[in-house]
Design a protein around this motif. Structure first.
Motif, PDB file in Angstrom:
ATOM      1  N   ARG A 212       0.834  -1.200   0.000  1.00 45.04           N
ATOM      2  CA  ARG A 212       0.000   0.000   0.000  1.00 45.04           C
ATOM      3  C   ARG A 212       0.874   1.258   0.000  1.00 45.04           C
ATOM      4  NH1 ARG A 212      -5.445   1.017   1.639  1.00 45.04           N
ATOM      5  NH2 ARG A 212      -5.645  -1.180   2.169  1.00 45.04           N
ATOM      6  N   PHE A 213       1.923   1.244   0.817  1.00 48.18           N
ATOM      7  CA  PHE A 213       2.840   2.387   0.886  1.00 48.18           C
ATOM      8  C   PHE A 213       3.549   2.620  -0.451  1.00 48.18           C
ATOM      9  CE2 PHE A 213       7.363   3.519   1.388  1.00 48.18           C
ATOM     10  CZ  PHE A 213       7.218   4.849   1.769  1.00 48.18           C
ATOM     11  N   THR A 214       4.131   1.553  -1.020  1.00 50.89           N
ATOM     12  CA  THR A 214       4.889   1.728  -2.263  1.00 50.89           C
ATOM     13  C   THR A 214       3.992   2.127  -3.429  1.00 50.89           C
ATOM     14  OG1 THR A 214       4.757  -0.672  -2.688  1.00 50.89           O
ATOM     15  CG2 THR A 214       6.741   0.154  -1.582  1.00 50.89           C
ATOM     16  N   ALA A 215       2.759   1.623  -3.447  1.00 51.71           N
ATOM     17  CA  ALA A 215       1.829   1.995  -4.517  1.00 51.71           C
ATOM     18  C   ALA A 215       1.399   3.455  -4.387  1.00 51.71           C
ATOM     19  CB  ALA A 215       0.612   1.077  -4.496  1.00 51.71           C
ATOM     20  N   LEU A 216       1.083   3.861  -3.156  1.00 47.82           N
ATOM     21  CA  LEU A 216       0.622   5.226  -2.933  1.00 47.82           C
ATOM     22  C   LEU A 216       1.675   6.248  -3.333  1.00 47.82           C
ATOM     23  CD1 LEU A 216      -1.497   7.209  -1.735  1.00 47.82           C
ATOM     24  CD2 LEU A 216      -0.352   6.886   0.480  1.00 47.82           C
ATOM     25  N   HIS A 217       2.920   5.977  -2.995  1.00 48.54           N
ATOM     26  CA  HIS A 217       3.988   6.955  -3.236  1.00 48.54           C
ATOM     27  C   HIS A 217       4.873   6.584  -4.421  1.00 48.54           C
ATOM     28  CE1 HIS A 217       3.015   9.327   0.261  1.00 48.54           C
ATOM     29  NE2 HIS A 217       2.995   8.253   1.001  1.00 48.54           N
ATOM     30  N   ARG A 218       4.497   5.542  -5.146  1.00 45.18           N
ATOM     31  CA  ARG A 218       5.241   5.112  -6.328  1.00 45.18           C
ATOM     32  C   ARG A 218       6.723   4.922  -6.000  1.00 45.18           C
ATOM     33  NH1 ARG A 218       2.394   8.739 -11.184  1.00 45.18           N
ATOM     34  NH2 ARG A 218       0.249   8.022 -10.763  1.00 45.18           N
ATOM     35  N   VAL A 219       6.957   4.150  -4.974  1.00 41.12           N
ATOM     36  CA  VAL A 219       8.317   3.852  -4.517  1.00 41.12           C
ATOM     37  C   VAL A 219       8.764   2.535  -5.150  1.00 41.12           C
ATOM     38  CG1 VAL A 219       9.742   3.235  -2.521  1.00 41.12           C
ATOM     39  CG2 VAL A 219       8.062   5.091  -2.346  1.00 41.12           C
ATOM     40  N   ALA A 220       9.893   2.560  -5.839  1.00 42.84           N
ATOM     41  CA  ALA A 220      10.487   1.341  -6.394  1.00 42.84           C
ATOM     42  C   ALA A 220      11.458   0.778  -5.367  1.00 42.84           C
ATOM     43  CB  ALA A 220      11.207   1.649  -7.700  1.00 42.84           C
ATOM     44  N   GLY A 221      11.231  -0.478  -4.964  1.00 41.25           N
ATOM     45  CA  GLY A 221      12.032  -1.061  -3.901  1.00 41.25           C
ATOM     46  C   GLY A 221      13.521  -0.999  -4.145  1.00 41.25           C
TER      47      GLY A 221
END
Length: 233
Positions: free
Chosen positions: A158-167
């Motif tokens: 949810r966090f990475t999708a919301l902020h478009r964070v690439a691991g």
């Protein structure tokens, strides 16, 4: 796992993700102990238990459900807003402002996030007292996580999708190794923040997460110095 960071090893990082409690602010501030006492009191009053029984149940809920709140919601269907308001009614003056940490975070290239199992108000008050709040782009709290705490994989998604964070372009800083397992799988560089001169007491042994050691890339007991090394300050 290594304790020796270098700018080159973090040159790929564009998103910096920090836990709050006992990570951004130091363990020795003892701030979280206030929250811990409040949580025990909440359980004590809710279920009309004596202090010792309430404390034991609180720790059981934490171990079994990730957070005391999650356990209380699952077992007793409590109002999460009431819980969050009461347990975060604490004295933030226990935290000393940390200009070095603020400067180091500000100098990090890219975006910076607080990712906490607490609520936004608590994160804002603590970060403001530390003098670092204005250096962050956003706060992802337990409400944004739909009340599902770390280390649940869905919460990181949810966090990475919301902020478009690439691991593979992110680094995450945490005080609990089990909360770094999913970030490691997502490709993040993982940093475990431990107390200064860490010597766990008997009551803390069950929180050590020894089995998650392989999920930790770096360990530090001094976040400001670690970040200064990473940025080559």
């Amino acid at each position: 796992m290594t304790n020796q960071p270098s700018p080159a090893r973090f040159s790929h990082v564009t998103d910096w993700v920090f836990d709050l409690d006992n990570t951004l602010y130091p363990h020795h501030s003892n701030l979280f102990s206030q929250i811990d006492v409040k949580m025990t009191s909440y359980v004590e009053q809710l279920l009309e238990l004596d202090r010792e029984a309430a404390r034991s149940l609180q720790k059981e809920l934490y171990r079994d459900y990730g957070t005391t709140l999650n356990g209380l919601m699952e077992r007793y269907d409590i109002d999460p807003d009431d819980f969050l308001e009461k347990v975060h009614d604490i004295d933030y003056s226990w935290l000393e402002p940390d200009p070095r940490l603020g400067a180091a975070i500000r100098a990090l290239p890219g975006r910076k996030f607080i990712f906490t199992n607490g609520d936004r108000g608590h994160a804002e008050r603590a970060a403001r007292q530390l003098g670092v709040l204005d250096n962050f782009d956003d706060i992802f709290d337990i409400v944004a996580a739909d009340l599902l705490p770390k280390p649940a994989a869905a919460t990181y998604d949810r966090f990475t999708a919301l902020h478009r964070v690439a691991g593979e372009k992110a680094a995450m800083f945490e005080d609990l190794a089990r909360n770094l397992t999913v970030p490691k799988k997502l490709g993040m560089t993982t940093v475990l923040v431990v107390p200064n001169n860490f010597e766990p007491t008997f009551s803390e042994i069950w929180e050590q997460d020894v089995e998650q050691e392989d999920d930790v890339d770096y360990v530090t007991d001094d976040l400001a110095t670690f970040l200064e090394t990473v940025i080559g300050a």
